[in-house]
Structure formats: C-alpha cells, structure tokens
Design a protein around this motif. Structure first.
Motif, mmCIF file in Angstrom:
data_model
loop_
_atom_site.group_PDB
_atom_site.id
_atom_site.type_symbol
_atom_site.label_atom_id
_atom_site.label_comp_id
_atom_site.label_asym_id
_atom_site.label_seq_id
_atom_site.Cartn_x
_atom_site.Cartn_y
_atom_site.Cartn_z
ATOM 1 N N SER A 34 -5.443 3.814 8.583
ATOM 2 C CA SER A 34 -5.959 4.871 7.696
ATOM 3 C C SER A 34 -6.977 4.314 6.715
ATOM 4 O O SER A 34 -8.019 4.926 6.479
ATOM 5 C CB SER A 34 -4.821 5.528 6.924
ATOM 6 O OG SER A 34 -3.954 6.198 7.792
ATOM 7 N N ALA A 35 -6.683 3.147 6.164
ATOM 8 C CA ALA A 35 -7.615 2.520 5.221
ATOM 9 C C ALA A 35 -8.922 2.169 5.919
ATOM 10 O O ALA A 35 -10.015 2.390 5.368
ATOM 11 C CB ALA A 35 -6.981 1.280 4.603
ATOM 12 N N ARG A 36 -8.837 1.653 7.135
ATOM 13 C CA ARG A 36 -10.034 1.311 7.900
ATOM 14 C C ARG A 36 -10.864 2.561 8.186
ATOM 15 O O ARG A 36 -12.090 2.562 8.006
ATOM 16 C CB ARG A 36 -9.636 0.631 9.209
ATOM 17 C CG ARG A 36 -10.793 0.077 10.002
ATOM 18 C CD ARG A 36 -10.360 -0.635 11.288
ATOM 19 N NE ARG A 36 -9.269 -1.574 11.059
ATOM 20 C CZ ARG A 36 -8.007 -1.396 11.497
ATOM 21 N NH1 ARG A 36 -7.685 -0.315 12.168
ATOM 22 N NH2 ARG A 36 -7.077 -2.290 11.257
ATOM 23 N N GLU A 51 7.609 7.297 7.030
ATOM 24 C CA GLU A 51 7.571 5.922 7.524
ATOM 25 C C GLU A 51 6.385 5.729 8.474
ATOM 26 O O GLU A 51 5.729 4.686 8.451
ATOM 27 C CB GLU A 51 8.889 5.617 8.232
ATOM 28 C CG GLU A 51 9.067 4.170 8.583
ATOM 29 C CD GLU A 51 10.449 3.859 9.114
ATOM 30 O OE1 GLU A 51 10.597 2.775 9.696
ATOM 31 O OE2 GLU A 51 11.366 4.676 8.944
ATOM 32 N N ASP A 52 6.088 6.731 9.294
ATOM 33 C CA ASP A 52 4.954 6.636 10.207
ATOM 34 C C ASP A 52 3.623 6.527 9.466
ATOM 35 O O ASP A 52 2.739 5.770 9.876
ATOM 36 C CB ASP A 52 4.916 7.833 11.156
ATOM 37 C CG ASP A 52 5.963 7.744 12.248
ATOM 38 O OD1 ASP A 52 6.451 6.632 12.534
ATOM 39 O OD2 ASP A 52 6.304 8.802 12.806
ATOM 40 N N GLU A 53 3.475 7.280 8.383
ATOM 41 C CA GLU A 53 2.248 7.179 7.587
ATOM 42 C C GLU A 53 2.110 5.784 7.002
ATOM 43 O O GLU A 53 1.020 5.215 6.991
ATOM 44 C CB GLU A 53 2.243 8.209 6.459
ATOM 45 C CG GLU A 53 2.000 9.622 6.914
ATOM 46 C CD GLU A 53 2.068 10.612 5.773
ATOM 47 O OE1 GLU A 53 2.472 10.251 4.651
ATOM 48 O OE2 GLU A 53 1.729 11.781 6.004
ATOM 49 N N MET A 81 0.869 -1.174 0.000
ATOM 50 C CA MET A 81 0.000 0.000 0.000
ATOM 51 C C MET A 81 0.907 1.225 0.000
ATOM 52 O O MET A 81 1.923 1.248 0.674
ATOM 53 C CB MET A 81 -0.872 0.003 1.258
ATOM 54 C CG MET A 81 -1.809 -1.176 1.354
ATOM 55 S SD MET A 81 -2.675 -1.248 2.953
ATOM 56 C CE MET A 81 -3.725 0.200 2.839
ATOM 57 N N GLY A 82 0.522 2.220 -0.732
ATOM 58 C CA GLY A 82 1.317 3.437 -0.749
ATOM 59 C C GLY A 82 1.342 4.033 -2.130
ATOM 60 O O GLY A 82 0.617 3.606 -3.014
ATOM 61 N N LYS A 133 -15.632 5.909 7.064
ATOM 62 C CA LYS A 133 -16.144 7.230 6.693
ATOM 63 C C LYS A 133 -16.960 7.150 5.404
ATOM 64 O O LYS A 133 -18.071 7.677 5.325
ATOM 65 C CB LYS A 133 -14.972 8.197 6.517
ATOM 66 C CG LYS A 133 -15.352 9.567 6.051
ATOM 67 C CD LYS A 133 -14.118 10.423 5.822
ATOM 68 C CE LYS A 133 -14.441 11.588 4.923
ATOM 69 N NZ LYS A 133 -13.270 12.215 4.372
ATOM 70 N N TRP A 134 -16.417 6.470 4.411
ATOM 71 C CA TRP A 134 -17.120 6.366 3.127
ATOM 72 C C TRP A 134 -18.396 5.546 3.260
ATOM 73 O O TRP A 134 -19.407 5.863 2.632
ATOM 74 C CB TRP A 134 -16.202 5.778 2.063
ATOM 75 C CG TRP A 134 -15.031 6.656 1.751
ATOM 76 C CD1 TRP A 134 -14.976 8.024 1.778
ATOM 77 C CD2 TRP A 134 -13.723 6.228 1.385
ATOM 78 N NE1 TRP A 134 -13.729 8.470 1.443
ATOM 79 C CE2 TRP A 134 -12.928 7.392 1.193
ATOM 80 C CE3 TRP A 134 -13.125 4.986 1.195
ATOM 81 C CZ2 TRP A 134 -11.592 7.331 0.823
ATOM 82 C CZ3 TRP A 134 -11.791 4.934 0.822
ATOM 83 C CH2 TRP A 134 -11.042 6.092 0.644
#
Length: 62
Positions: free
Chosen positions: A40-42, A31-33, A25-26, A47-48
């Motif tokens: 983040s994906a969850r 590196e933290d992101e 993914m990316g 949200k969506w």
C-alpha cells in the motif's frame, strides 16, 4: 482492535504486542490490511510521484 505492521520483523502486531519503536506502520483496521502495508505504501508513493510529475508538467520518463 488495531493492527500494525512491523517492518523490522515483517510481522503483524496487535495493540497488545505492538513494538514501541519507529519500525511499525499503522494502525490498520484488519490483519490483512496490516500485512499489505508495504504494498500500500509503495502504491501510494508511486501515485503521489506521478501526481507530482503531472503537476510539474514533467513526463513520467524524465
């Protein structure tokens, strides 16, 4: 430098050692992101999904 998250190995990778399969993914700026990619994906999916329910006029408990 770009960072990637490999969901198979659960490791952060860089452009130099990035796997060339569908398990990454990316890219992410830090590196933290990349390390937080699954969270983040969850969050984005939740949200969506809520936005879709609101747009369709459905309650969140349906």
């Amino acid at each position: 430098m770009a960072y990637w998250y490999n969901i198979a190995t659960q490791q952060v990778e860089t452009d130099e050692n990035r796997s060339r399969n569908d398990d990454v993914m990316g890219p992410y700026d830090t590196e933290d992101e990349a390390r937080g990619a699954l969270a983040s994906a969850r969050e984005n999916t939740e949200k969506w999904d809520a936005e879709d329910r609101a747009w369709e006029g459905k309650d969140e408990e349906d």
